[in-house]
Scaffold this active site. Structure first.
Site, short mmCIF file in Angstrom:
data_model
loop_
_atom_site.label_atom_id
_atom_site.label_comp_id
_atom_site.label_asym_id
_atom_site.label_seq_id
_atom_site.Cartn_x
_atom_site.Cartn_y
_atom_site.Cartn_z
N HIS A 288 0.86 -1.19 0.00
CA HIS A 288 0.00 0.00 0.00
C HIS A 288 0.89 1.25 0.00
CE1 HIS A 288 -3.86 2.00 0.41
NE2 HIS A 288 -3.15 2.93 1.01
N HIS B 279 -0.18 11.91 -5.74
CA HIS B 279 -0.71 11.94 -4.37
C HIS B 279 0.44 11.80 -3.36
CE1 HIS B 279 -3.56 10.90 -1.07
NE2 HIS B 279 -2.52 10.20 -0.65
N HIS C 37 -6.47 0.42 5.67
CA HIS C 37 -6.46 1.40 6.75
C HIS C 37 -7.06 0.87 8.05
CE1 HIS C 37 -5.97 3.34 2.92
NE2 HIS C 37 -5.41 4.38 3.53
O1 X8Z Z 1 -4.26 5.27 1.16
C1 X8Z Z 1 -4.27 6.11 0.28
C2 X8Z Z 1 -2.96 6.63 -0.29
C3 X8Z Z 1 -1.89 6.70 0.72
S1 X8Z Z 1 -2.21 7.89 1.94
C4 X8Z Z 1 -2.49 5.71 -1.39
N1 X8Z Z 1 -5.44 6.55 -0.26
C5 X8Z Z 1 -6.73 6.06 0.22
C6 X8Z Z 1 -6.95 4.60 -0.16
O2 X8Z Z 1 -6.15 4.05 -0.93
O3 X8Z Z 1 -7.91 4.01 0.32
C7 X8Z Z 1 -5.57 7.58 -1.27
C8 X8Z Z 1 -7.04 7.77 -1.47
C9 X8Z Z 1 -7.76 6.91 -0.47
ZN ZN Z 2 -1.97 9.80 1.28
#
Ligand code: X8Z
Ligand code: ZN
Length: 607
Positions: A352, A382, A510
């Site tokens: 990730h 990003h 997450h």
């Molecule tokens: O986790 C992330 C980034 C790293 S901060 C790749 N994002 C979230 C996800 O993947 O769920 C970016 C948008 C949402």
């Molecule tokens: Zn991010």
């Protein structure tokens, strides 16, 4: 992570937190030095910042090694470093209470407050429990990182998450998609029990620090009362919901046309495996099924990148050159030497994507298993947004080396990626000519399938976690509550029967890594507000979706000024410095997609 300064994890929070932390391994070390025993707030803070910087760097290094080489040993080392960091932070936060009610400077007051709020993973004071918690945190993230699906059993070929995501993006066979979806969702039940204990221990830590629970602590980090923050999220969701509803209705209709009413019924939630993404959180991979009959966007960036044999490093160079065009420095040489851009063949890593700030100075890094497609082209921007933010606030005092709030960290790179317009792609030579105006609806639809489709998912992940941390949802209802929220907000349903033997929230990074998620919902709205302000600064006066700030030094200066503020001021002040506005506001995203909304409503009326 900042807590890691891993910023995928952001925040000072990071500061503390995220995944791992540990106990005072070394109880003999004085927690702080002499200033702790005096009433000298400046001295106390100076010592605290020094100590936390040192422990954060130690944790970052251990966690970097763990994340790029998952083994029992590296997990243990990272957990231990995290324990030390959490222990110190908890202790300092407690000592900070002695300054309550004293007449301190605004900066001193702010830093003391940040110190108390900094942990993402509050842990009990009991060293054994603290260690147990950080070990669970490290192992859940490790389990997620190691997760695979082996369709033919352990001895057959196994598919990584990257492989599975590729199939989710490209396959149009509902049975295959269901198999892949179900296969990935098998990785999380093994740590469901751990999650229950994790919640219990973390809540204990939050309570000891004076918060109702860990969720309430997370909601307290936004320069407003926790309840006001929850209300603010809901206000923004209500602002954007009509736009989501229009996109959803159109999408369901087109999917029903493609797969038939037995698979996608127009009066039922959309099955979550048909939207081109494992979590149905962004939908642009199914754009080809939804493209307008006339007015396709006219180019396919994935195909272009692949046909040019673009490699992972070149993908990152594209991102860097956008930032340098705005007047930012090139990334340091060590970034190129120390980052991980491709998935190693011989070991498990946490794929990730995350952007690291290892020494809180110049040692920034990217960890990402880059795939050559449009999605990762955007993700590179990003991530570099995180790294440029980290470098911009590096000269702030340690407690201010973070974004104005965690959503700001998430929004910067995405703001830049909004400037990846057809005109920009032409300028850098990735397309030969800018498509006709008739392609605008296709362009906007493709973008909405990422940005607008994401909103309810961004909102619901922490709705779930807040309920879990508060006890409103207990372990017997974890999965049911998850799917209730997914149906309520996203309007999606699981493709296969679920029960409480499943742990579907844990199949999202997450949750397994304890990274707060409200930040992404807010960032999805804020990035349009930032984009609108920077376009104004650049003197652009056309439709917002056509604006690219590429090469505009004035806009770059404006952005840099805000980034350099770090966390030194409440976020409304940082927002004001860049946009002139002091409230988060969804009118920018609504304006951006206004022509598409009109078009979608026309299509939906015709059905
Ligand atoms: O986790 C992330 C980034 C790293 S901060 C790749 N994002 C979230 C996800 O993947 O769920 C970016 C948008 C949402
Ligand atoms: Zn991010």
């Amino acid at each position: 992570m900042r807590q890691h300064r891993l910023i995928c994890l952001g925040l000072i929070s990071i500061l503390i937190g995220i995944s791992v932390m540990s106990s005072c391994v070394n109880p003999g070390t004085p927690a702080t030095n002499s200033a702790a025993n005096t009433n000298d707030a400046a001295g106390f803070l100076g010592d605290a910042e020094k100590r936390l910087l040192d422990l954060n760097i130690k944790f970052s290094r251990a966690d970097w090694v763990k994340s790029t080489f998952i083994t029992d040993d590296t997990e243990s080392l990272s957990a231990q470093a995290n324990t030390d960091l959490i222990a110190a932070t908890t202790e300092l936060a407690e000592q900070a209470r002695k300054f309550d009610g004293q007449n301190l400077s605004p900066d001193e007051q702010r830093k003391l407050k940040l110190l108390k709020l900094s942990l993402t993973l509050p842990a009990p004071k009991d060293p054994k429990e603290r260690e147990e918690l950080t070990k669970i945190a490290a192992s859940m993230e490790g389990d997620y990182g190691k997760g695979k699906y082996c369709p033919d059993g352990e001895n057959g070929k196994c598919l990584s998450l990257g492989d599975l995501e590729e199939i989710m993006a490209q396959s149009r066979d509902p049975e295959q998609l269901k198999k892949i979806w179900s296969g990935w969702h098998q990785i999380s039940p093994p740590f469901r029990k751990d999650y229950v204990r994790f919640v219990e221990l973390s809540n204990k830590g939050a309570k000891e620090m004076g918060f109702k629970d860990t969720g309430a602590m997370w909601r307290s980090k936004y320069d407003m009362e926790p309840d006001a923050f929850a209300a603010e999220m809901e206000r923004l969701w209500q602002q954007v919901k009509p736009l989501y509803d229009s996109l959803y209705t159109y999408t369901r209709h087109k999917l029903s046309e493609k797969y038939g009413k037995d698979v996608v019924a127009e009066d039922k939630p959309i099955p979550a495996h048909l939207l081109g993404n494992m979590w149905a959180q962004t939908w642009s991979n199914v754009y080809p099924l939804l493209a307008p009959a006339t007015g396709d966007r006219g180019y396919d960036l994935t195909q272009i990148l692949k046909s040019r044999n673009t490699d992972a490093k070149q993908m990152v160079r594209y991102g860097e050159s956008f930032f340098t065009s705005l007047g930012f420095e090139q990334l340091p040489q060590t970034f190129w030497e120390r980052s991980l851009f491709t998935k190693p063949a011989d070991r498990d890593v946490v794929c990730h994507a995350s952007a690291w700030d290892v020494d809180f100075d110049k040692d920034v890094r990217l960890k990402m298993c880059v795939q050559i497609n449009e999605e990762d082209f955007t993700t590179v921007h990003h991530e570099l947004g995180h790294n440029y933010y980290q470098m911009a606030y590096a000269s702030q005092p340690f407690l201010y080396r973070d974004s104005a709030n965690d959503a700001f960290h998430e929004a910067i790179g995405d703001t830049i990626a909004l400037s990846v317009t057809p005109a920009y792609l032409k300028q850098i030579g990735l397309i030969d000519k800018v498509p006709e105006q008739s392609a605008d609806i296709g362009f906007l639809l493709n973008r909405a399938l990422d940005k607008v489709a994401f909103l309810p998912f961004g909102y619901l992940v922490d709705q779930w976690r807040w309920k879990v941390f508060s006890g409103e949802v207990g372990p017997n209802d974890y999965n049911k509550a998850w799917w209730d929220l997914r149906e309520k907000y996203q309007g999606v349903a699981p493709p296969a029967p679920r029960s409480e033997a499943d742990f579907d929230p844990g199949a999202k990074y997450h949750v397994a890594s304890n990274t707060p998620y409200a930040r992404y919902f807010l960032a999805a709205i804020l990035q349009f507000q930032f984009h609108r302000a920077l376009c104004r600064e650049a003197g652009f006066s056309g439709p917002l979706y056509q604006c690219s700030i590429y090469g505009n030094k004035k806009a770059g200066e404006k952005l840099k000024t805000m980034l350099a503020m770090g966390l030194s001021k409440p976020w409304p002040e940082a927002l004001k410095a860049m946009t002139g506005e002091d409230k988060m506001d969804a009118t920018a995203i609504i304006d951006y997609f206004a022509p598409l909304k009109t078009w979608l409503d026309e299509q939906n009326a015709k059905k």
